[in-house]
Design a protein around this motif. Structure first.
Motif, PDB file in Angstrom:
ATOM      1  N   GLY A 182       5.664  26.672   5.591  1.00 30.80           N
ATOM      2  CA  GLY A 182       6.056  25.713   5.485  1.00 30.80           C
ATOM      3  C   GLY A 182       5.892  24.745   4.894  1.00 30.80           C
ATOM      4  N   VAL A 183       5.857  23.702   4.138  1.00 27.79           N
ATOM      5  CA  VAL A 183       4.788  22.631   4.042  1.00 27.79           C
ATOM      6  C   VAL A 183       6.357  21.281   4.600  1.00 27.79           C
ATOM      7  N   GLN A 184       5.997  20.660   5.717  1.00 32.52           N
ATOM      8  CA  GLN A 184       6.321  19.026   5.454  1.00 32.52           C
ATOM      9  C   GLN A 184       5.523  17.747   4.889  1.00 32.52           C
ATOM     10  N   GLY A 185       6.076  17.264   4.079  1.00 29.92           N
ATOM     11  CA  GLY A 185       5.514  15.821   3.569  1.00 29.92           C
ATOM     12  C   GLY A 185       5.582  14.456   3.458  1.00 29.92           C
ATOM     13  N   ARG A 186       5.571  13.717   3.331  1.00 24.94           N
ATOM     14  CA  ARG A 186       5.957  12.198   3.626  1.00 24.94           C
ATOM     15  C   ARG A 186       5.088  11.313   2.482  1.00 24.94           C
TER      16      ARG A 186
ATOM     17  N   PHE B   4       0.572  -0.861  -0.101  1.00 26.35           N
ATOM     18  CA  PHE B   4      -0.699   0.217   0.053  1.00 26.35           C
ATOM     19  C   PHE B   4       1.204   1.171   0.353  1.00 26.35           C
ATOM     20  N   ILE B   5      -0.160   2.325  -0.379  1.00 31.90           N
ATOM     21  CA  ILE B   5       0.979   3.624  -0.212  1.00 31.90           C
ATOM     22  C   ILE B   5      -0.082   4.849   1.068  1.00 31.90           C
ATOM     23  N   GLN B   6       0.915   5.582   1.169  1.00 31.05           N
ATOM     24  CA  GLN B   6      -0.251   6.592   2.240  1.00 31.05           C
ATOM     25  C   GLN B   6       0.953   7.446   2.162  1.00 31.05           C
ATOM     26  N   LEU B   7       0.041   8.980   1.778  1.00 28.86           N
ATOM     27  CA  LEU B   7       0.814   9.805   2.409  1.00 28.86           C
ATOM     28  C   LEU B   7       0.325  10.988   3.344  1.00 28.86           C
ATOM     29  N   ARG B   8       1.208  11.537   3.826  1.00 26.62           N
ATOM     30  CA  ARG B   8       0.833  12.742   5.517  1.00 26.62           C
ATOM     31  C   ARG B   8       1.584  14.259   4.670  1.00 26.62           C
ATOM     32  N   TYR B   9       0.342  15.096   5.406  1.00 29.67           N
ATOM     33  CA  TYR B   9       1.335  16.602   5.114  1.00 29.67           C
ATOM     34  C   TYR B   9       1.317  17.584   5.808  1.00 29.67           C
ATOM     35  N   GLU B  10       1.282  18.295   6.684  1.00 30.52           N
ATOM     36  CA  GLU B  10       1.564  19.461   7.848  1.00 30.52           C
ATOM     37  C   GLU B  10       1.639  20.828   6.868  1.00 30.52           C
TER      38      GLU B  10
ATOM     39  N   LYS C   5      10.220   5.838  -9.397  1.00 35.56           N
ATOM     40  CA  LYS C   5       9.272   6.122  -9.895  1.00 35.56           C
ATOM     41  C   LYS C   5       7.950   6.353  -9.227  1.00 35.56           C
ATOM     42  N   LEU C   6       7.981   6.099  -7.505  1.00 37.60           N
ATOM     43  CA  LEU C   6       6.983   6.805  -6.567  1.00 37.60           C
ATOM     44  C   LEU C   6       7.627   7.880  -6.228  1.00 37.60           C
ATOM     45  N   VAL C   7       8.552   7.649  -5.762  1.00 38.35           N
ATOM     46  CA  VAL C   7       9.382   8.989  -4.940  1.00 38.35           C
ATOM     47  C   VAL C   7       9.982   9.815  -6.313  1.00 38.35           C
ATOM     48  N   ALA C   8       9.893  10.001  -7.361  1.00 36.79           N
ATOM     49  CA  ALA C   8      10.287  10.514  -8.600  1.00 36.79           C
ATOM     50  C   ALA C   8       9.127  11.556  -9.006  1.00 36.79           C
ATOM     51  N   HIS C   9       7.996  10.471  -8.215  1.00 33.18           N
ATOM     52  CA  HIS C   9       6.462  10.761  -9.776  1.00 33.18           C
ATOM     53  C   HIS C   9       5.742  11.738  -7.957  1.00 33.18           C
ATOM     54  N   TYR C  10       6.953  11.232  -6.916  1.00 38.73           N
ATOM     55  CA  TYR C  10       5.256  12.062  -5.702  1.00 38.73           C
ATOM     56  C   TYR C  10       6.684  14.075  -5.862  1.00 38.73           C
TER      57      TYR C  10
ATOM     58  N   GLY D  31      13.471  -9.136  -3.182  1.00 41.69           N
ATOM     59  CA  GLY D  31      13.294  -7.855  -4.784  1.00 41.69           C
ATOM     60  C   GLY D  31      11.705  -7.023  -3.995  1.00 41.69           C
ATOM     61  N   LEU D  32      11.522  -7.132  -3.157  1.00 41.65           N
ATOM     62  CA  LEU D  32      10.796  -6.104  -2.577  1.00 41.65           C
ATOM     63  C   LEU D  32      11.022  -5.591  -1.336  1.00 41.65           C
ATOM     64  N   TYR D  33      10.544  -3.723  -1.440  1.00 41.43           N
ATOM     65  CA  TYR D  33      11.555  -2.609  -0.286  1.00 41.43           C
ATOM     66  C   TYR D  33       9.781  -2.212   0.071  1.00 41.43           C
ATOM     67  N   ASP D  34      10.476  -1.517   1.402  1.00 40.30           N
ATOM     68  CA  ASP D  34       9.967  -0.484   1.983  1.00 40.30           C
ATOM     69  C   ASP D  34      10.406   0.417   1.527  1.00 40.30           C
ATOM     70  N   VAL D  35       9.357   1.913   1.517  1.00 39.22           N
ATOM     71  CA  VAL D  35      10.608   3.016   1.091  1.00 39.22           C
ATOM     72  C   VAL D  35       9.936   4.685   0.624  1.00 39.22           C
ATOM     73  N   SER D  36       9.960   5.076   1.900  1.00 36.85           N
ATOM     74  CA  SER D  36       9.808   6.342   2.265  1.00 36.85           C
ATOM     75  C   SER D  36      11.208   6.970   1.918  1.00 36.85           C
ATOM     76  N   VAL D  37       9.808   8.658   1.497  1.00 37.16           N
ATOM     77  CA  VAL D  37      10.308   9.703   1.530  1.00 37.16           C
ATOM     78  C   VAL D  37      10.232  10.909   2.604  1.00 37.16           C
ATOM     79  N   LEU D  38      10.893  12.113   3.290  1.00 39.53           N
ATOM     80  CA  LEU D  38      10.148  12.912   3.680  1.00 39.53           C
ATOM     81  C   LEU D  38      11.220  13.991   3.501  1.00 39.53           C
ATOM     82  N   THR D  39       9.989  15.430   3.059  1.00 38.55           N
ATOM     83  CA  THR D  39      10.036  16.082   2.658  1.00 38.55           C
ATOM     84  C   THR D  39       9.767  17.526   3.692  1.00 38.55           C
ATOM     85  N   MET D  40      10.771  18.337   3.746  1.00 31.98           N
ATOM     86  CA  MET D  40      10.384  20.052   3.857  1.00 31.98           C
ATOM     87  C   MET D  40      11.054  21.051   3.353  1.00 31.98           C
ATOM     88  N   SER D  41      10.285  21.626   3.427  1.00 34.47           N
ATOM     89  CA  SER D  41      10.253  23.399   2.235  1.00 34.47           C
ATOM     90  C   SER D  41      11.263  24.081   3.329  1.00 34.47           C
TER      91      SER D  41
END
Length: 456
Positions: A424-428, A337-343, A441-446, A407-417
Motif C-alpha cells: 500500500g501507499v500512505q500520503g499526506r 507553503f505546501i509540503q507532501l510526504r509518502y510512504e 482546490k489543493l486537496v482535490a488536485h492532490y 480567511g486563512l486556514y491550515d489544511v491537511s489531508v492524510l490518505t492510505m490505500s
C-alpha cells in the motif's frame, strides 16, 4: 483507536471534495497516521571566519555612516526584545529593513516601540510606515527627521550582476558591533518561489535587514536568511523589491494600530498565487509497484527520497518528502507553503493481518492540531472511504483557522490505500495559510493524482 469526527469546516470541505469521487461510507471509526519523515537537513558546523580584503574594508568605511541597528523594545520595561539591521535610503530618515525585524511594530505597536542606533551609538526613535510580507521587507522613518541623513543608493536595474562578482554584506551580527562580510554573487536561488539572491558569504543573526553592495557601494540586495545545514549559504532579497516598497510608501502615514488585516491581505494574495501554480502544474506520477502517487514537478519543489531501512526486515518501505520553498514570516510563525510526504509499503512476508496492523499503526501515528492555541483553532477533521484513479483509499481532511488572520486556514489531508492485502501507499499533504476555497482546490488536485495500475 483514534476517531475523526466530521465536524464543521472539515466536513464541509470533505463534502465538497467528494462530488467527483466515489463515496464508500459515511464515516470511518479508526484512524491512521504515519511515520513522519525527518527533513534532509543536518545541523551546521561553525564556519571559519573569512579574511577581509582591502575592497571589503573600503566598502565598510564608505558605508558605515549609512548603517543602523534596529531594536524593538518593550514599552513598559524598555528592555530589548529583538535586534536587526537597516540602512538609510532617503535623506529625510527613511530606513529599509526586514519585516521579520520590525514585525512586532506592525502587529503589537501598543506593546513595542522601535529605535535605531547608528554607528555613533546615539539612539533615536523610528516609526513603521509600510511592509512587504512576501519579500520580508519593511520601511521605517526616523521620528522628527527633516533631512540631511546620509543615504545608500541602489544599483541600476539595467546593470545586472555577473556570477562570481564580489559583493559585500553589512550589518550588526549578534549585537556585537557593525561588520562587513565579503562574498560572491551566485545567481538566483533555484526553485525559490520568489526571487532570492544566492550569496556565497556568511550572514549571522542581527544582520537581517542590512544592505549587500557591489564594489561601487550600490545596494544590490537586503540580507534576509541563511541555511543552517551548510557553510556560506546565505540569501538576499533583490534590491528591486526594496526600491518598489520605497517608491510606493515613502509618504505613507505611520502604522499605530495592529496591522493583522494588512498581513492577512498580503498572505491571501500569496496563497492565491501558490494555489494557482500548484494546481496549474500537472503532478508527476511516482511509481511504487502498481501504485502511482502524485509529486510536484522538479521546477516547483524539492523532493527527497529514502529506501528500505535496515531494521525493517519483514517488508520494504520507500519514503518521499517534497516541499515548495514558499515560506513566509507572519509574526511569530511561518506559513504560506505546501509540503507532501509518502510512504510505500511492500510486505509479502507479513501476511494480511500483520500488514493491516502495521499500516493502521502507521496511520494512527500521524498528528493533527488537536488543541487550539493563541495562533489558531483546534483542527476539525472528517474521514471517509473514497475511490479515485481505480484506488480505494481512506482519507482524513483536517482544517484549522488562524485566529488573527481572517480567511486563512491550515489544511491537511492524510490518505492510505486499502485495495491490496500486503502492500500500500500512505500520503499526506499539508498546506499552510490558504483560503477555504483554495484548500478545496489543493486537496482535490492532490487526491486526483492517486492511481492504481494492476501489476502484471
Amino acid at each position: 483507536m483514534t476517531q475523526y469526527p466530521g465536524t464543521g469546516l472539515a466536513r464541509a470541505l470533505m463534502a465538497a471534495l467528494l462530488g467527483g469521487l466515489c463515496l464508500h461510507a459515511a464515516h470511518a471509526q479508526t484512524s491512521l497516521p504515519s511515520a513522519a519523515l525527518a527533513p534532509p537537513g543536518a545541523r551546521a558546523a561553525a564556519a571559519e571566519p573569512a579574511q577581509i580584503s582591502r575592497d571589503a574594508r573600503r566598502a565598510y568605511e564608505s558605508t558605515r555612516d549609512k548603517l543602523v541597528q534596529i531594536r524593538t523594545l518593550l514599552r513598559n520595561s524598555n528592555t530589548q526584545a529583538s535586534v536587526g539591521s537597516g540602512f538609510f535610503v532617503a535623506a529625510n530618515g527613511l530606513i529599509i529593513t526586514n519585516f521579520h525585524v520590525a514585525s512586532q511594530l506592525a502587529l503589537e505597536p501598543e506593546r513595542y516601540r522601535g529605535v535605531y542606533v547608528p554607528i555613533d551609538g546615539k539612539e533615536g526613535e523610528v516609526e513603521l510606515l509600510a511592509f512587504d510580507v512576501r519579500n520580508d521587507l519593511a520601511l521605517l522613518r526616523v521620528k522628527g527627521a527633516v533631512g540631511g541623513m546620509p543615504v545608500l543608493g541602489f544599483r541600476e536595474a539595467d546593470k545586472p550582476l555577473a556570477r562570481g562578482e564580489r559583493i559585500y554584506s553589512l550589518g550588526n551580527p549578534l549585537d556585537i558591533g557593525f561588520a562587513v562580510t565579503e562574498g560572491t554573487y551566485n545567481g538566483l536561488v533555484q526553485r525559490s518561489f520568489y526571487p532570492r539572491i544566492f550569496f556565497g558569504g556568511a550572514l549571522n543573526p542581527g544582520m537581517s535587514g542590512g544592505p549587500a553592495m557591489d564594489d561601487a557601494g550600490r545596494v544590490v540586495g537586503v540580507n534576509v536568511s541563511k541555511r543552517l545545514d551548510g557553510d556560506l549559504l546565505s540569501f538576499l532579497i533583490p534590491a528591486d523589491f526594496a526600491k518598489a516598497l520605497l517608491a510606493r510608501s515613502a509618504d505613507a502615514q505611520p502604522i499605530t494600530k495592529p496591522a493583522y488585516a494588512e498581513v492577512a491581505r498580503q498572505l491571501a494574495a500569496h496563497q492565491d498565487l501558490l494555489t494557482a501554480r500548484f494546481t496549474a502544474a500537472p503532478l508527476v506520477p511516482q511509481k511504487h509497484g502498481g501504485y502511482s502517487v502524485p509529486v510536484p514537478e522538479d521546477s516547483l519543489a524539492r523532493c527527497w527520497g529514502r529506501g528500505r531501512e535496515p531494521g525493517f526486515k519483514g517488508f520494504d518501505v520507500e519514503r518521499t518528502d517534497c516541499q515548495i520553498d514558499s515560506h513566509l514570516f507572519a509574526g511569530d510563525f511561518n506559513t504560506g507553503f505546501i509540503q507532501l510526504r509518502y510512504e510505500a509499503y511492500d510486505a509479502p512476508k507479513l501476511g494480511r493481518w500483520r500488514y493491516s496492523t502495521m499500516a493502521s499503526r502507521s496511520f494512527a501515528n500521524e498528528s493533527f492540531r488537536t488543541q487550539g492555541s493563541r495562533k489558531s483553532t483546534a483542527a476539525e477533521c472528517s474521514e471517509r472511504f473514497i475511490t479515485t484513479g481505480g484506488m480505494a483509499m481512506r482519507a482524513v481532511v483536517c482544517m484549522s483557522a488562524y485566529r488573527k488572520l481572517p480567511g486563512l486556514y491550515d489544511v491537511s489531508v492524510l490518505t492510505m490505500s486499502i485495495n491490496q492485502p500486503v502492500r500500500g501507499v500512505q500520503g499526506r499533504l499539508d498546506a499552510r495559510g490558504v483560503s477555504f476555497d483554495n484548500g478545496l482546490k489543493l486537496v482535490a488536485h492532490y487526491l486526483a493524482g492517486f492511481k492504481w495500475e494492476a501489476v502484471p
